[in-house]
Design a protein around this motif. Structure first.
Motif, PDB file in Angstrom:
ATOM      1  N   LYS A 182      46.743  60.003  52.499  1.00  0.00           N
ATOM      2  CA  LYS A 182      45.667  60.991  52.559  1.00  0.00           C
ATOM      3  C   LYS A 182      46.173  62.295  53.164  1.00  0.00           C
ATOM      4  O   LYS A 182      45.856  63.377  52.687  1.00  0.00           O
ATOM      5  N   ARG A 183      46.961  62.212  54.217  1.00  0.00           N
ATOM      6  CA  ARG A 183      47.481  63.400  54.883  1.00  0.00           C
ATOM      7  C   ARG A 183      48.381  64.191  53.932  1.00  0.00           C
ATOM      8  O   ARG A 183      48.307  65.406  53.858  1.00  0.00           O
ATOM      9  N   SER A 212      46.456  66.371  51.645  1.00  0.00           N
ATOM     10  CA  SER A 212      45.506  67.251  52.314  1.00  0.00           C
ATOM     11  C   SER A 212      46.001  68.699  52.247  1.00  0.00           C
ATOM     12  O   SER A 212      47.088  69.018  52.728  1.00  0.00           O
ATOM     13  N   TRP A 233      46.551  70.058  55.820  1.00  0.00           N
ATOM     14  CA  TRP A 233      47.753  69.549  56.485  1.00  0.00           C
ATOM     15  C   TRP A 233      48.998  70.203  55.898  1.00  0.00           C
ATOM     16  O   TRP A 233      49.895  70.644  56.632  1.00  0.00           O
TER      17      TRP A 233
END
Length: 146
Positions: A10-11, A14, A17
């Motif tokens: 997920k990061r 992102s 991020w």
């Protein structure tokens, strides 16, 4: 897919991020290149703005960066002490216009070169067309570059 990898996946997808990571790398590279000039990152940003938009007031410069007045004042004070900018009396007695001095103008080519070098290093993985598209997309998301 295992659950323990889920936060990392997920990061890595992102936008926030990834932008933060790129910003961190760009800042570090700029700070390193700026050491020879004696400019801090905030002084560099203000100096570049003054070179592009000479004659703006300290308040106008602060609005551009959304920085507190004291931070802009410190950056301008430092640039003035280095002889790179000067405060000129504007139409209002309370608002001075900020302009680059001859020394500031003479430093401009080196500052522009630093920007090209750092951007080139950080975007080296992109083709010229990809870099142009990336810039266009960032500008679009930003709402246009002021």
């Amino acid at each position: 897919m295992k659950k323990e990898n889920e936060p990392r996946i997920k990061r890595e997808k992102s936008y926030g991020w990834l932008m933060q990571r790129l910003n961190t790398r760009l800042r570090a590279a700029l700070v390193g290149e700026l050491q020879e000039t004696g400019l801090s990152l905030s002084q560099f940003a203000v100096m570049m703005h003054v070179l592009d938009r000479t004659g703006q007031t300290q308040s106008q410069i602060g609005q551009h960066f959304a920085m507190p007045a004291y931070a802009i004042s410190r950056a301008i004070d430092g640039l003035e002490e280095m002889g790179l900018v000067e405060r000129k009396q504007g139409a209002s007695r309370r608002a001075h216009q900020i302009a680059a001095t001859q020394a500031g103008e003479a430093l401009a080519p080196r500052l522009y070169s630093i920007v090209r070098e750092v951007n080139g290093q950080e975007l080296a993985a992109l083709t010229e067309d990809e870099a142009a598209t990336f810039l266009a997309l960032l500008s679009k998301v930003h709402g246009g570059v002021p």
